[in-house]
Scaffold this motif. Structure first.
Motif, short mmCIF file in Angstrom:
data_model
loop_
_atom_site.label_atom_id
_atom_site.label_comp_id
_atom_site.label_asym_id
_atom_site.label_seq_id
_atom_site.Cartn_x
_atom_site.Cartn_y
_atom_site.Cartn_z
N PHE A 34 0.84 -1.19 0.00
CA PHE A 34 0.00 0.00 0.00
C PHE A 34 0.88 1.25 0.00
CE2 PHE A 34 -3.89 -2.29 1.19
CZ PHE A 34 -3.38 -3.43 1.77
N TYR A 36 0.83 5.37 0.91
CA TYR A 36 0.12 6.43 1.61
C TYR A 36 0.86 7.75 1.41
CZ TYR A 36 -2.16 2.65 4.29
OH TYR A 36 -2.88 1.54 4.67
N SER A 43 -3.21 12.87 9.18
CA SER A 43 -3.15 11.41 9.23
C SER A 43 -2.69 10.85 7.89
CB SER A 43 -4.53 10.87 9.58
OG SER A 43 -4.48 9.48 9.78
N MET A 45 -3.15 9.06 4.43
CA MET A 45 -4.22 8.90 3.45
C MET A 45 -3.77 7.89 2.40
SD MET A 45 -6.51 10.84 4.66
CE MET A 45 -7.68 10.77 3.33
N GLN A 105 -0.77 -4.74 8.43
CA GLN A 105 0.16 -4.01 7.57
C GLN A 105 1.35 -3.53 8.40
OE1 GLN A 105 -1.56 -0.87 5.16
NE2 GLN A 105 -3.45 -2.04 4.88
N GLY B 1 -10.61 11.69 1.71
CA GLY B 1 -10.77 10.29 2.02
C GLY B 1 -11.41 10.08 3.38
N GLN B 2 -11.86 8.86 3.58
CA GLN B 2 -12.53 8.54 4.84
C GLN B 2 -11.52 8.49 5.99
OE1 GLN B 2 -14.53 4.77 4.68
NE2 GLN B 2 -15.38 4.94 6.73
N GLN B 3 -11.92 9.02 7.14
CA GLN B 3 -11.09 8.94 8.34
C GLN B 3 -11.97 8.58 9.52
OE1 GLN B 3 -8.95 12.69 8.72
NE2 GLN B 3 -7.12 11.74 7.92
N LEU B 33 -6.55 -1.75 14.57
CA LEU B 33 -5.12 -1.74 14.81
C LEU B 33 -4.74 -0.42 15.46
CD1 LEU B 33 -4.21 -2.98 11.24
CD2 LEU B 33 -4.05 -4.37 13.29
N TYR B 35 -1.34 2.06 16.04
CA TYR B 35 0.03 2.33 15.63
C TYR B 35 0.56 3.56 16.37
CZ TYR B 35 -0.61 -0.66 11.45
OH TYR B 35 -0.83 -1.70 10.59
N PHE B 88 -2.12 6.44 16.29
CA PHE B 88 -3.19 6.33 15.31
C PHE B 88 -3.93 5.01 15.49
CE2 PHE B 88 -2.44 9.88 12.56
CZ PHE B 88 -1.07 10.09 12.54
N GLN B 92 -9.60 -1.89 9.72
CA GLN B 92 -9.33 -2.61 8.48
C GLN B 92 -10.64 -3.14 7.90
OE1 GLN B 92 -5.83 -5.16 8.21
NE2 GLN B 92 -7.11 -6.77 7.32
N ASN B 98 -8.55 -5.35 2.01
CA ASN B 98 -7.93 -5.19 3.34
C ASN B 98 -7.36 -3.80 3.56
OD1 ASN B 98 -8.14 -7.94 4.58
ND2 ASN B 98 -7.13 -8.47 2.67
N LYS B 99 -8.03 -2.80 3.05
CA LYS B 99 -7.57 -1.43 3.22
C LYS B 99 -7.69 -0.99 4.66
CE LYS B 99 -10.19 0.75 0.29
NZ LYS B 99 -10.68 1.81 -0.62
N LEU B 100 -6.80 -0.09 5.07
CA LEU B 100 -6.87 0.51 6.39
C LEU B 100 -7.42 1.93 6.27
CD1 LEU B 100 -3.51 -0.37 8.20
CD2 LEU B 100 -5.76 -1.44 8.47
N PHE B 102 -7.47 5.24 8.59
CA PHE B 102 -6.77 5.73 9.76
C PHE B 102 -7.58 6.76 10.54
CE2 PHE B 102 -2.47 4.13 10.20
CZ PHE B 102 -2.34 3.41 9.03
N GLY B 103 -7.36 6.78 11.82
CA GLY B 103 -7.90 7.83 12.67
C GLY B 103 -7.12 9.11 12.48
N THR B 104 -7.62 10.16 13.09
CA THR B 104 -7.02 11.49 12.93
C THR B 104 -5.78 11.68 13.79
OG1 THR B 104 -8.71 12.23 14.48
CG2 THR B 104 -9.10 12.66 12.15
#
Lengths: 116, 112
Positions: A34, A36, A43, A45, A105, B1-3, B33, B35, B88, B92, B98-100, B102-104
């Motif tokens: 992936f 980003y 964050s 993207m 990931q 994008g979505q967050q 997850l 991170y 973060f 998923q 299986n895209k992630l 992410f939070g802000t």
């Protein structure tokens, strides 16, 4: 285990230059990688998802002709920013995921791209 | 994008204090997850959660997968200066991608 190496760590170049970034999974085979992009204080993207041997799937709003992705082997994916401009300056991070099922990931250390 | 919605946005605490942060979403995730990202580096996986209701620990860190599958929290006990960084959450999506998402992010500062 699960080490992802990204190279180079930093690139500074002139506007109009094309820049290639490599992402390698060192100790596992990455069925999916992936890419980003992360702007300061924001964050991550997702730009695109890359499966070995097939075309990448780009997220909405990401130009596939601008950001060329190649995933030629199970351990290497490359992102080429073509004809880069100052607005392309950002922190680009790759991640890799091995196998199927419950495989998280794992991320590389990122590439700081600065276009002058 | 979505967050994902992550809170708090930042925390400034004294060494030894406990910390709690959480993420909420309008979507259901199959995996949550957590991170940690240090400046100029990529995110490092702390905890992975695969089942609704699951509570998992990693040293001083504890995270839970919400029952509704739309939220998760992370607790850090007895914080130390090296806990400083941006945390973060990531949800998923299932299926082939299986895209992630992410939070802000939560910026944590720990004063010795």
């Amino acid at each position: 285990g699960a080490v992802v190496s990204q190279h180079p760590s930093r690139v500074i170049c002139k506007s109009g230059t094309s820049v290639k970034i490599e992402c390698r999974s060192l100790d596992f085979q990455a069925t999916t990688m992936f890419w980003y992009r992360q702007f300061p204080k924001q964050s991550l993207m997702l730009m695109a998802t890359s499966n070995e041997g097939s075309k990448a799937t780009y997220e909405q709003g990401v130009e596939k002709d601008k950001f060329l992705i190649n995933h030629a082997s199970l351990t290497l994916s490359t992102l080429t920013v073509t004809s880069a401009h100052p607005e392309d300056s950002s922190f680009y991070i790759c991640s890799a995921r091995g196998g199927t099922g419950r495989q998280p990931q794992h991320f590389g250390d990122g590439t700081r791209l600065s276009i002058l | 994008g979505q967050q994902l919605n992550q809170s708090p946005q930042s925390m400034f605490i004294q060494e030894g204090e406990d910390v709690s942060m959480n993420c909420t979403s309008s979507s259901i995730f199959n995996t949550w997850l957590w991170y940690k990202q240090d400046p100029g580096e990529g995110p490092v996986l702390l905890i992975a959660l695969y089942k609704a209701g699951e509570l998992t620990s990693n040293g001083r860190l504890t995270a839970q997968f919400g029952i509704t599958r739309k939220d998760s929290f992370l607790n850090i006990s007895a914080s130390i200066p090296s806990d400083v960084g941006i945390y973060f959450c990531a949800g998923q999506l299932g299926g082939a991608t299986n895209k992630l998402i992410f939070g802000t992010g939560t910026l944590l500062a720990v004063q010795p």
